[in-house]
Design an enzyme around this catalytic site. Structure first.
Site, short mmCIF file in Angstrom:
data_model
loop_
_atom_site.label_atom_id
_atom_site.label_comp_id
_atom_site.label_asym_id
_atom_site.label_seq_id
_atom_site.Cartn_x
_atom_site.Cartn_y
_atom_site.Cartn_z
CB CYS A 100 -0.85 0.07 1.37
SG CYS A 100 -2.06 1.55 1.45
CG ASN A 203 -1.56 -5.45 -8.73
OD1 ASN A 203 -1.25 -4.72 -7.78
ND2 ASN A 203 -2.66 -5.09 -9.29
#
Length: 350
Positions: A100, A203
């Site tokens: 994150c 990703n």
């Protein structure tokens, strides 16, 4: 494909996204072709476990397995305890958040900030693996390529994470410094895949069937994880699955199907969040679904003035009924950046 001893339906994954990948959204994506979905991150702070936000994030009622929960924090013992807390509440897989980039997370040295402190990152991974092993619960980890352009340490960390027992690694092809700016790069993901034996998931910027195929080929990754491209378009998973299997595109969904999917999604959303919170948090989902449709922006502004869930639901139903009079299917999605992925700024690995 497996995560540890747990089989997966396919290699198309839903990325954990705070405020997005709640239980209703995960269930919808799985129903539309995703083989695996990870929850929003759950804090390791014990004093927050009984909060309404955490209880909603830990809600897996009726969700098909495997149930994967992402945890975040900076203390190894607290992270281990958080893992067991979630296992007791149904988690079958625990994912550690080291990806994150949000400032409110990184300012507390959690998320991708942990990549700056390699000894602590490794300590956390080891503690969580040791806590979960007696329960036969696999532990996975999501990270970025590194903290900054000059500090890309994903490959070195990946080797150590594998050695302490992490059973799958997901790599977002950007540094924390980039946030979501610029283009994801896939060379680092390919290097991680070459360095470890556990499954590796790619990703970042996977927005179309063509891009998914190109990224899988370029990185050698075992799976792709899709985040922002699934917002308002949860059927992207079946589109990618069809393209990977046949080389052909599915037709865009019928407006009637989108109407059913969105209205069912809203009902499930209201049940989880209640009247007040559900009304407000549903607005972003409605906007994502309808952004490409005629009058979508004007309707979004109208939706923001509605203060009742039932009225919101019926307004969406009426809008889509009107759209169905104009067209049978959603318009095709244009992906100009995907026409030749090799020409993107940082490009695909050769």
């Amino acid at each position: 494909m497996h995560i540890g001893h747990i089989p997966l339906a396919n290699r198309l994954f839903v990325a954990p996204m705070a405020g997005v990948t709640d239980r209703p959204f995960r269930q919808l994506c799985k129903a539309l072709g995703a083989g695996y979905a990870v929850s929003e991150m759950v804090t390791s702070r014990k004093d927050l476990w009984n909060s309404l936000k955490t209880s909603r994030r830990a809600n897996h009622e009726g969700e098909p397995g495997p149930i994967a929960v992402q945890i975040a924090g900076t203390d190894a013992a607290m992270m281990a305890e958080a893992a067991l807390y979630n296992v007791d509440r149904g988690a079958q897989i625990i994912d550690i958040n080291m990806g994150c980039p949000a400032k409110k997370v990184c300012n507390k040295w959690a998320g991708s900030a942990l990549m700056q402190n390699e000894p602590l990152a490794i300590e956390i991974a080891q503690a969580v693996v040791d806590a979960c092993a007696p329960r036969n619960v696999p532990v996975t980890l999501k990270m970025r390529t590194g903290w900054s352009q000059d500090h890309r340490n994903a490959v070195a960390l990946a080797r150590v994470f594998e050695s302490v027992g992490i059973q799958m690694l997901t790599v977002h092809g950007r540094t924390r410094e980039q946030g979501y700016r610029g283009h994801a790069e896939y060379d680092t993901i390919a290097a991680v895949k070459a360095a470890v034996r556990v499954p590796v998931v790619a990703n970042g910027d996977i927005t179309s069937p063509e891009k998914a195929k190109a990224v899988l080929a370029a990185t050698g990754a075992d799976a792709v994880m899709i985040g922002r491209a699934a917002q308002g378009r949860p059927w992207i998973f079946r589109e990618i699955a069809h393209y990977l299997a046949t080389g052909e595109h599915l037709a865009p969904p019928l407006v009637a199907e989108v109407r059913r999917l969105l209205l069912d999604h809203l009902q499930d959303h209201y049940r989880l969040y209640g009247e007040s919170t559900g009304l407000r948090s549903a607005r972003k989902h409605i906007a994502w679904y309808l952004r490409a449709l005629p009058g979508g922006e004007a309707f979004r502004q109208h939706i923001n003035t509605i203060e009742d869930c039932s009225e919101q639901w019926h307004a969406v139903a009426r809008y889509l009924d009107a759209i169905a009079q104009q067209m049978d299917r959603l318009p095709p999605v244009a992906y100009p950046a995907d026409a030749d992925p090799s020409e993107e700024q940082e490009g695909l690995a050769a």
